[in-house]
Design an enzyme around this catalytic site. Structure first.
Site, PDB file in Angstrom:
ATOM      1  N   GLY A 239       0.218  60.687  -3.957  1.00  0.00           N
ATOM      2  CA  GLY A 239      -0.321  61.286  -2.746  1.00  0.00           C
ATOM      3  C   GLY A 239      -0.445  62.785  -2.914  1.00  0.00           C
ATOM      4  O   GLY A 239      -0.738  63.277  -4.008  1.00  0.00           O
ATOM      5  N   CYS A 240      -0.210  63.526  -1.864  1.00  0.00           N
ATOM      6  CA  CYS A 240      -0.317  64.987  -1.888  1.00  0.00           C
ATOM      7  C   CYS A 240       0.472  65.586  -3.045  1.00  0.00           C
ATOM      8  O   CYS A 240       1.685  65.429  -3.128  1.00  0.00           O
ATOM      9  CB  CYS A 240       0.188  65.551  -0.561  1.00  0.00           C
ATOM     10  SG  CYS A 240       0.384  67.345  -0.554  1.00  0.00           S
ATOM     11  N   PHE A 241      -0.208  66.313  -3.924  1.00  0.00           N
ATOM     12  CA  PHE A 241       0.513  66.836  -5.088  1.00  0.00           C
ATOM     13  C   PHE A 241       1.477  67.964  -4.737  1.00  0.00           C
ATOM     14  O   PHE A 241       2.434  68.213  -5.466  1.00  0.00           O
ATOM     15  CB  PHE A 241      -0.411  67.234  -6.245  1.00  0.00           C
ATOM     16  CG  PHE A 241      -1.615  68.082  -5.946  1.00  0.00           C
ATOM     17  CD1 PHE A 241      -1.718  68.901  -4.832  1.00  0.00           C
ATOM     18  CD2 PHE A 241      -2.695  68.066  -6.827  1.00  0.00           C
ATOM     19  CE1 PHE A 241      -2.834  69.686  -4.596  1.00  0.00           C
ATOM     20  CE2 PHE A 241      -3.829  68.858  -6.614  1.00  0.00           C
ATOM     21  CZ  PHE A 241      -3.895  69.667  -5.497  1.00  0.00           C
TER      22      PHE A 241
ATOM     23  N   TYR B 292       3.092  70.332   7.602  1.00  0.00           N
ATOM     24  CA  TYR B 292       2.190  69.272   7.137  1.00  0.00           C
ATOM     25  C   TYR B 292       2.980  68.039   6.723  1.00  0.00           C
ATOM     26  O   TYR B 292       2.645  66.910   7.102  1.00  0.00           O
ATOM     27  CB  TYR B 292       1.346  69.777   5.956  1.00  0.00           C
ATOM     28  CG  TYR B 292       0.930  68.664   5.033  1.00  0.00           C
ATOM     29  CD1 TYR B 292      -0.088  67.787   5.377  1.00  0.00           C
ATOM     30  CD2 TYR B 292       1.618  68.457   3.826  1.00  0.00           C
ATOM     31  CE1 TYR B 292      -0.437  66.738   4.547  1.00  0.00           C
ATOM     32  CE2 TYR B 292       1.286  67.406   2.994  1.00  0.00           C
ATOM     33  CZ  TYR B 292       0.259  66.546   3.362  1.00  0.00           C
ATOM     34  OH  TYR B 292      -0.060  65.493   2.557  1.00  0.00           O
TER      35      TYR B 292
END
Length: 223
Positions: A42-44, A199
């Site tokens: 997912g989000c790095f 986030y």
């Protein structure tokens, strides 16, 4: 007197050269011992943040891999169609932390049952994967995957894929989770580190990981 001083100079120079040579050899030995593991979770930003906290990990770099487009940009990858994943290249000292340990931690830091992305991030860019360079790495990754699947009691869809070229992401993505630059977010102007925390919480990453893995989740309790 001059001859004595010259001999002393030569002796000191020789000692300095020997010290430099030893230092170079030690550096080469250290470099040879370093290994890498490339994963997509997912989000790095999140994967980088998680694994840079692991003792024995010497660095983590955000990037793109898995696709065929050379030197992709964040904008290109985000649009989809490139085949690239957001991924992280983890460098580690195998004398301090094993590849198997890192793989176990990886599975327990993601939702490996989700084939459509991760948490609030949807689409091919955010799929999970492990990238391997040889048969030994492939066998180990599959063994760890089978063990995680048995523990979870659900089918794991995270694939083990042959490694392709890893392209480092733009500079502003590196160490984003601890950046001090002011950025505009949906929460208003925030420093990068604060924007990252907001986030991550809003995306539900840690809540979902805790739901799946409970106390076995290595990073979720720290956020």
């Amino acid at each position: 007197m001059v001859a004595i001083e010259f001999r002393h100079f030569k002796t000191g120079l020789l000692a300095a050269l020997i010290a430099v040579g030893i230092g170079i050899q030690c550096h080469k030995a250290y470099a040879a011992e370093s290994e890498t593991l490339i994963v997509a979770g997912g989000c790095f930003w999140c994967v980088e943040s998680d694994f840079e906290s692991v003792p024995g990990v010497t660095g983590a770099v955000s990037g793109y891999t898995g696709g065929d487009i050379k030197n992709p940009t964040y904008k290109q990858v985000g649009k989809g169609g490139t085949g690239h994943y957001e991924a992280v290249r983890i460098s580690f000292d195998p004398a301090r932390v094993s590849r198997e340990t890192l793989l176990n931690m990886f599975f327990r830091s993601i939702d490996p049952t989700d084939a459509g992305g991760q948490f609030c991030d949807r689409g091919e860019t955010y799929r999970t994967a492990i990238f391997v360079s040889n048969n030994a790495e492939k066998s180990l990754a599959n063994a760890v995957k089978a063990k995680a699947e048995q523990e979870l009691g659900r089918k794991i869809v995270t694939p083990v894929l042959s490694a392709k070229t890893f392209y480092e992401a733009e500079d502003y993505h590196q160490d984003y989770y601890k950046g001090r630059k002011l950025v505009v977010t949906r929460f208003g102007p925030k420093r990068q580190a604060e924007a990252y925390k907001r986030y991550r919480k809003a995306c539900g990453r840690d809540a979902r990981v805790r739901q799946l893995w409970g106390s076995a989740a290595p990073f979720a309790s720290g956020h």
